[in-house]
Design a protein around this motif. Structure first.
Motif, PDB file in Angstrom:
ATOM      1  N   ALA A  43      18.162 -26.856 124.157  1.00  0.00           N
ATOM      2  CA  ALA A  43      17.948 -26.955 122.711  1.00  0.00           C
ATOM      3  C   ALA A  43      16.606 -27.611 122.409  1.00  0.00           C
ATOM      4  N   ILE A  44      16.245 -28.623 123.179  1.00  0.00           N
ATOM      5  CA  ILE A  44      14.962 -29.299 122.986  1.00  0.00           C
ATOM      6  C   ILE A  44      13.819 -28.386 123.402  1.00  0.00           C
ATOM      7  N   ILE A  45      13.989 -27.688 124.513  1.00  0.00           N
ATOM      8  CA  ILE A  45      12.943 -26.778 124.994  1.00  0.00           C
ATOM      9  C   ILE A  45      12.726 -25.647 123.991  1.00  0.00           C
ATOM     10  N   GLU A  46      13.811 -25.098 123.435  1.00  0.00           N
ATOM     11  CA  GLU A  46      13.683 -24.049 122.416  1.00  0.00           C
ATOM     12  C   GLU A  46      12.952 -24.572 121.184  1.00  0.00           C
ATOM     13  N   ARG A  47      13.296 -25.790 120.758  1.00  0.00           N
ATOM     14  CA  ARG A  47      12.634 -26.382 119.590  1.00  0.00           C
ATOM     15  C   ARG A  47      11.139 -26.562 119.864  1.00  0.00           C
ATOM     16  N   ALA A  48      10.801 -27.006 121.069  1.00  0.00           N
ATOM     17  CA  ALA A  48       9.396 -27.196 121.432  1.00  0.00           C
ATOM     18  C   ALA A  48       8.648 -25.864 121.408  1.00  0.00           C
ATOM     19  N   LEU A  49       9.270 -24.806 121.907  1.00  0.00           N
ATOM     20  CA  LEU A  49       8.628 -23.488 121.885  1.00  0.00           C
ATOM     21  C   LEU A  49       8.440 -22.983 120.452  1.00  0.00           C
ATOM     22  N   GLU A  50       9.447 -23.205 119.612  1.00  0.00           N
ATOM     23  CA  GLU A  50       9.322 -22.800 118.206  1.00  0.00           C
ATOM     24  C   GLU A  50       8.157 -23.522 117.532  1.00  0.00           C
ATOM     25  N   LEU A  51       8.052 -24.827 117.772  1.00  0.00           N
ATOM     26  CA  LEU A  51       6.939 -25.589 117.201  1.00  0.00           C
ATOM     27  C   LEU A  51       5.596 -25.109 117.739  1.00  0.00           C
ATOM     28  N   TYR A  52       5.556 -24.820 119.025  1.00  0.00           N
ATOM     29  CA  TYR A  52       4.325 -24.335 119.639  1.00  0.00           C
ATOM     30  C   TYR A  52       3.878 -23.030 118.982  1.00  0.00           C
ATOM     31  N   GLU A  72       8.632 -30.004 135.327  1.00  0.00           N
ATOM     32  CA  GLU A  72       8.532 -31.371 135.841  1.00  0.00           C
ATOM     33  C   GLU A  72       9.841 -32.106 135.566  1.00  0.00           C
ATOM     34  N   GLU A  73      10.353 -32.779 136.581  1.00  0.00           N
ATOM     35  CA  GLU A  73      11.640 -33.460 136.453  1.00  0.00           C
ATOM     36  C   GLU A  73      11.623 -34.508 135.346  1.00  0.00           C
ATOM     37  N   ALA A  74      10.504 -35.208 135.190  1.00  0.00           N
ATOM     38  CA  ALA A  74      10.408 -36.230 134.145  1.00  0.00           C
ATOM     39  C   ALA A  74      10.535 -35.604 132.757  1.00  0.00           C
ATOM     40  N   LEU A  75       9.925 -34.440 132.554  1.00  0.00           N
ATOM     41  CA  LEU A  75      10.039 -33.757 131.257  1.00  0.00           C
ATOM     42  C   LEU A  75      11.470 -33.306 131.005  1.00  0.00           C
ATOM     43  N   LEU A  76      12.092 -32.769 132.037  1.00  0.00           N
ATOM     44  CA  LEU A  76      13.472 -32.324 131.893  1.00  0.00           C
ATOM     45  C   LEU A  76      14.390 -33.496 131.561  1.00  0.00           C
ATOM     46  N   ASN A  77      14.173 -34.629 132.225  1.00  0.00           N
ATOM     47  CA  ASN A  77      14.987 -35.815 131.933  1.00  0.00           C
ATOM     48  C   ASN A  77      14.771 -36.303 130.510  1.00  0.00           C
ATOM     49  N   GLN A  78      13.525 -36.247 130.026  1.00  0.00           N
ATOM     50  CA  GLN A  78      13.259 -36.640 128.634  1.00  0.00           C
ATOM     51  C   GLN A  78      13.967 -35.697 127.672  1.00  0.00           C
ATOM     52  N   ALA A  79      13.937 -34.392 127.968  1.00  0.00           N
ATOM     53  CA  ALA A  79      14.595 -33.410 127.110  1.00  0.00           C
ATOM     54  C   ALA A  79      16.108 -33.638 127.093  1.00  0.00           C
ATOM     55  N   LYS A  80      16.688 -33.920 128.246  1.00  0.00           N
ATOM     56  CA  LYS A  80      18.128 -34.185 128.315  1.00  0.00           C
ATOM     57  C   LYS A  80      18.493 -35.425 127.506  1.00  0.00           C
ATOM     58  N   ALA A  81      17.699 -36.482 127.650  1.00  0.00           N
ATOM     59  CA  ALA A  81      17.980 -37.728 126.923  1.00  0.00           C
ATOM     60  C   ALA A  81      17.860 -37.522 125.421  1.00  0.00           C
ATOM     61  N   LEU A  82      16.840 -36.799 124.991  1.00  0.00           N
ATOM     62  CA  LEU A  82      16.657 -36.551 123.560  1.00  0.00           C
ATOM     63  C   LEU A  82      17.784 -35.683 123.014  1.00  0.00           C
ATOM     64  N   ALA A  83      18.186 -34.687 123.775  1.00  0.00           N
ATOM     65  CA  ALA A  83      19.289 -33.825 123.340  1.00  0.00           C
ATOM     66  C   ALA A  83      20.566 -34.643 123.158  1.00  0.00           C
ATOM     67  N   GLU A  84      20.840 -35.520 124.107  1.00  0.00           N
ATOM     68  CA  GLU A  84      22.031 -36.370 124.008  1.00  0.00           C
ATOM     69  C   GLU A  84      21.939 -37.290 122.791  1.00  0.00           C
ATOM     70  N   GLU A  85      20.754 -37.860 122.584  1.00  0.00           N
ATOM     71  CA  GLU A  85      20.539 -38.766 121.452  1.00  0.00           C
ATOM     72  C   GLU A  85      20.742 -38.056 120.122  1.00  0.00           C
ATOM     73  N   GLU A  86      20.326 -36.783 120.049  1.00  0.00           N
ATOM     74  CA  GLU A  86      20.428 -36.025 118.798  1.00  0.00           C
ATOM     75  C   GLU A  86      21.725 -35.232 118.688  1.00  0.00           C
ATOM     76  N   LEU A 127      22.767 -32.747 120.598  1.00  0.00           N
ATOM     77  CA  LEU A 127      22.584 -31.327 120.883  1.00  0.00           C
ATOM     78  C   LEU A 127      23.259 -30.966 122.197  1.00  0.00           C
ATOM     79  N   SER A 128      23.378 -29.669 122.439  1.00  0.00           N
ATOM     80  CA  SER A 128      24.145 -29.202 123.594  1.00  0.00           C
ATOM     81  C   SER A 128      23.478 -29.461 124.933  1.00  0.00           C
ATOM     82  N   GLY A 129      22.172 -29.641 124.965  1.00  0.00           N
ATOM     83  CA  GLY A 129      21.498 -29.911 126.237  1.00  0.00           C
ATOM     84  C   GLY A 129      19.999 -29.752 126.117  1.00  0.00           C
ATOM     85  N   ALA A 130      19.343 -29.835 127.258  1.00  0.00           N
ATOM     86  CA  ALA A 130      17.884 -29.785 127.291  1.00  0.00           C
ATOM     87  C   ALA A 130      17.343 -28.463 126.749  1.00  0.00           C
TER      88      ALA A 130
END
Length: 100
Positions: free
Chosen positions: A31-40, A10-24, A26-29
């Protein structure tokens, strides 16, 4: 070893991941997706049990491999009317809270 994948998200999820990565910083979305999978995957490898006692206390067990976390919780409630400025990271740290 890293693997390249192609997927749709979903584009909205991808945009949230990009924004969070930039805020933290990180290199890009990814990194956030990998972190989410690790937590899952970490979450599905454990069981959480709760027992409500007549006194109002909640006993909680988290079983994860050879680790058992046991907690006694006096109460659990949801705050609906609160001042958001009292719950910023800075104000919580000042009051002795620790982010885990």
């Amino acid at each position: 070893m890293r693997a390249k994948i192609t997927t749709t998200i979903e584009e909205a999820l991808l945009n949230q991941a990009k924004a969070l990565a930039e805020e933290e910083g990180l290199s890009g979305a990814n990194a956030i997706i990998e972190r989410a999978l690790e937590l899952y995957f970490a979450g599905i490898q454990c069981e959480v049990w709760e027992k409500l006692l007549p006194s109002g206390w909640i006993k909680k067990l988290v079983l994860k491999g050879d680790l058992i976390l046991y907690e006694n919780i006096k109460c659990r409630k949801t705050l609906e009317n609160y001042r958001p400025e009292d719950y910023t990271q800075e104000s919580l740290k000042a009051k002795g809270w620790k982010k885990v």
